[in-house]
Design an enzyme around this catalytic site. Structure first.
Site, PDB file in Angstrom:
ATOM      1  N   ASP A  54    -111.514 -16.276  29.996  1.00 14.67           N
ATOM      2  CA  ASP A  54    -110.471 -15.994  29.234  1.00 14.67           C
ATOM      3  C   ASP A  54    -110.716 -16.085  27.626  1.00 14.67           C
ATOM      4  O   ASP A  54    -110.629 -15.238  26.751  1.00 14.67           O
ATOM      5  CB  ASP A  54    -109.271 -16.853  29.609  1.00 14.67           C
ATOM      6  CG  ASP A  54    -108.195 -16.729  29.039  1.00 14.67           C
ATOM      7  OD1 ASP A  54    -107.715 -15.578  28.334  1.00 14.67           O
ATOM      8  OD2 ASP A  54    -107.161 -17.514  29.062  1.00 14.67           O
ATOM      9  N   TYR A  84    -106.701 -22.251  36.344  1.00 12.12           N
ATOM     10  CA  TYR A  84    -105.499 -21.591  36.147  1.00 12.12           C
ATOM     11  C   TYR A  84    -104.549 -21.385  37.560  1.00 12.12           C
ATOM     12  O   TYR A  84    -103.091 -21.369  37.463  1.00 12.12           O
ATOM     13  CB  TYR A  84    -105.409 -20.187  35.558  1.00 12.12           C
ATOM     14  CG  TYR A  84    -105.957 -19.987  34.183  1.00 12.12           C
ATOM     15  CD1 TYR A  84    -106.170 -21.299  33.456  1.00 12.12           C
ATOM     16  CD2 TYR A  84    -106.235 -18.892  33.411  1.00 12.12           C
ATOM     17  CE1 TYR A  84    -106.789 -21.296  32.159  1.00 12.12           C
ATOM     18  CE2 TYR A  84    -106.905 -18.899  32.294  1.00 12.12           C
ATOM     19  CZ  TYR A  84    -107.009 -19.999  31.552  1.00 12.12           C
ATOM     20  OH  TYR A  84    -107.709 -20.083  30.388  1.00 12.12           O
ATOM     21  N   ASP A 125    -112.058 -12.773  24.966  1.00 13.39           N
ATOM     22  CA  ASP A 125    -111.321 -12.709  23.509  1.00 13.39           C
ATOM     23  C   ASP A 125    -112.286 -12.597  22.362  1.00 13.39           C
ATOM     24  O   ASP A 125    -112.322 -11.880  21.574  1.00 13.39           O
ATOM     25  CB  ASP A 125    -110.321 -13.813  23.431  1.00 13.39           C
ATOM     26  CG  ASP A 125    -108.887 -13.159  23.884  1.00 13.39           C
ATOM     27  OD1 ASP A 125    -108.798 -12.149  24.587  1.00 13.39           O
ATOM     28  OD2 ASP A 125    -108.001 -13.577  23.581  1.00 13.39           O
ATOM     29  N   LYS A 168    -120.555 -24.780  33.045  1.00 10.06           N
ATOM     30  CA  LYS A 168    -120.931 -26.130  32.366  1.00 10.06           C
ATOM     31  C   LYS A 168    -121.346 -27.024  33.313  1.00 10.06           C
ATOM     32  O   LYS A 168    -120.811 -28.112  33.633  1.00 10.06           O
ATOM     33  CB  LYS A 168    -119.267 -26.567  31.822  1.00 10.06           C
ATOM     34  CG  LYS A 168    -119.202 -27.753  30.872  1.00 10.06           C
ATOM     35  CD  LYS A 168    -120.022 -27.373  29.675  1.00 10.06           C
ATOM     36  CE  LYS A 168    -119.943 -28.500  28.575  1.00 10.06           C
ATOM     37  NZ  LYS A 168    -120.549 -28.538  27.484  1.00 10.06           N
ATOM     38  N   ASP A 222    -120.608 -23.514  26.091  1.00  8.09           N
ATOM     39  CA  ASP A 222    -120.295 -23.829  24.407  1.00  8.09           C
ATOM     40  C   ASP A 222    -121.754 -23.043  23.801  1.00  8.09           C
ATOM     41  O   ASP A 222    -121.535 -22.658  22.773  1.00  8.09           O
ATOM     42  CB  ASP A 222    -120.665 -25.353  24.151  1.00  8.09           C
ATOM     43  CG  ASP A 222    -121.418 -26.101  25.343  1.00  8.09           C
ATOM     44  OD1 ASP A 222    -122.134 -25.521  26.194  1.00  8.09           O
ATOM     45  OD2 ASP A 222    -121.826 -27.361  25.054  1.00  8.09           O
TER      46      ASP A 222
END
Ligand code: NAD
Length: 360
Positions: free
Chosen positions: A251, A146, A255, A195, A227
């Site tokens: 992020d 980001y 959620d 990852k 994942d």
């Protein structure tokens, strides 16, 4: 002890939920001999109306000069409020970015706790929920995809875009340390999520986290690919204690983690930096649709204040007392409208605060 708290009620339901949180903190202070002193500052729409900007430099310096910052919520109805005809840097939410940056907050913590009494709101099956779960997602806030270099341009006649995911070891060390410190106050397990089978930044993340772990031999470190983690949160959430991860993975996972707990009115959050000064706020927004109607659930903000007691003030016992008081009120069947179910007793914002005070 004396603790200086900068309080930002903000907009919408902010003032109502902050009022109840102060009431509860005062009750705890009176019982355990702490003095919480509050300095209120404006942020968001109310600050735009009063000063023309969402957060003044004076308000920011008050926040910097305190032991912790407690925030309600900012923002109005995006469709109808005049605040949203202003340029983005002058809108209510720009105050949030300014205060996070000004206080050098680089770690966001969101707990995912399933309260026994609210099991009905959890979308997972009973056999998965088992005895419930209680973990936190610690997300890096100021680096990664980001914040990296990006561009969109035409390359060889094709519209092309590029984003960059960049971390240096210092950014990883400081958040890893926070994660291990937080784990020490919990069940002493850190699961670092990355990852690393694909990304260089993840391989560095893993390596540096391993190095930091050497200073915390009492905390168990494991690694998980992102994942797989997304699957494990809905398959067996009770395996987690502290999930540590970079900005974008965090992020998404935070959620997902909030969703499995059920109600938005119950979700706390904290943003921390290198010092003890943190920012504590509910995960929800200013809920303009129910503002001023005594309907808002104050529990997310009160739970955020429990995190403030624990992480900024090291008042672990008082934080536990507060969390137990909330559980007790829920066990007795009291509910605000967002968590109401048949057979329970509906109460307003102020009554919910009173009930928690009574348990303390
Ligand atoms: P929201 O979280 O304010 O509300 C979503 C829905 O949940 C609404 O129906 C609301 O009534 C309900 N709700 C939220 N908190 C509740 C509580 N404590 N008790 C009972 N019900 C609750 O999200 P939104 O409607 O998308 O945004 C409203 C405003 O809040 C916008 O201006 C947005 O930008 C802002 N916002 C601010 C923050 C923040 O201050 N950190 C975060 C998110 C959104």
């Amino acid at each position: 002890m004396d603790y200086k708290i900068t309080v930002i009620p903000g907009d919408g339901i902010g003032p109502e939920i902050i009022r109840e949180t102060r009431k509860v903190l005062d009750a705890l202070g009176a019982r355990y001999g702490h003095n919480f002193s509050y300095t209120e500052v404006l942020m968001g729409g109310v600050s735009i109306d009063a000063h023309g900007v969402p957060l003044t430099d004076e308000a920011l310096s008050t926040a910097k000069d305190s032991d912790a910052v407690l925030l309600g919520a900012v923002g109005g109805n995006v469709g109808t409020s005049n605040w949203y005809s202003l340029p983005p840097n002058l809108r209510p939410e720009a105050g949030l970015l300014k205060i996070r940056k000004g206080l050098n907050l680089f770690a966001n913590i969101r707990p995912a706790v399933l309260f026994e009494e609210l099991k009905g709101a959890c979308p997972l099956k009973d056999e998965i929920i088992g005895d419930g779960f209680d973990f936190v997602v610690m997300r890096e806030l100021t680096g990664g995809l980001y914040f990296g270099d990006r561009w969109t341009k035409e390359v060889d006649g094709l519209r092309t875009a590029k984003d960059t995911l960049l971390y240096n070891e210092e950014e990883i060390v400081r958040i890893a340390r926070q994660a291990f410190e937080i784990a020490r106050k919990r069940r002493k397990k850190v699961c670092s999520v990355d990852k690393a089978n694909v990304l260089d930044s993840s391989r560095l993340w893993r390596q540096v986290t391993e190095e930091v772990a050497k200073d915390y031999p009492d905390v168990e470190l494991s690694h998980m690919l992102v994942d797989n983690c997304a699957m494990q949160i809905v398959r067996d959430p009770s395996q987690f204690d502290v999930i540590l991860t970079e900005n974008m993975f965090g992020d998404i996972l935070s959620d997902e983690a909030s969703m499995v707990t059920g109600s938005i009115g119950m979700l706390a959050s904290a943003s921390l930096g290198k010092t003890k000064l943190g920012l504590y706020e509910p995960s929800h927004g200013s809920a303009p649709d129910i503002a001023g109607q005594n309907k808002a659930n104050p529990i997310a903000t009160i739970l955020s204040s429990a995190m403030m007691l624990r992480y900024s003030f090291d008042l672990d016992m008082e934080a536990n007392v507060l969390e137990s008081a909330i559980k007790e009120v829920l066990k007795k069947g009291y509910r605000t409208i967002d968590i109401m179910s048949p057979g329970k007793t509906l109460v307003g914002t102020d009554k919910m605060g009173d009930l928690i005070v009574a348990e303390i």
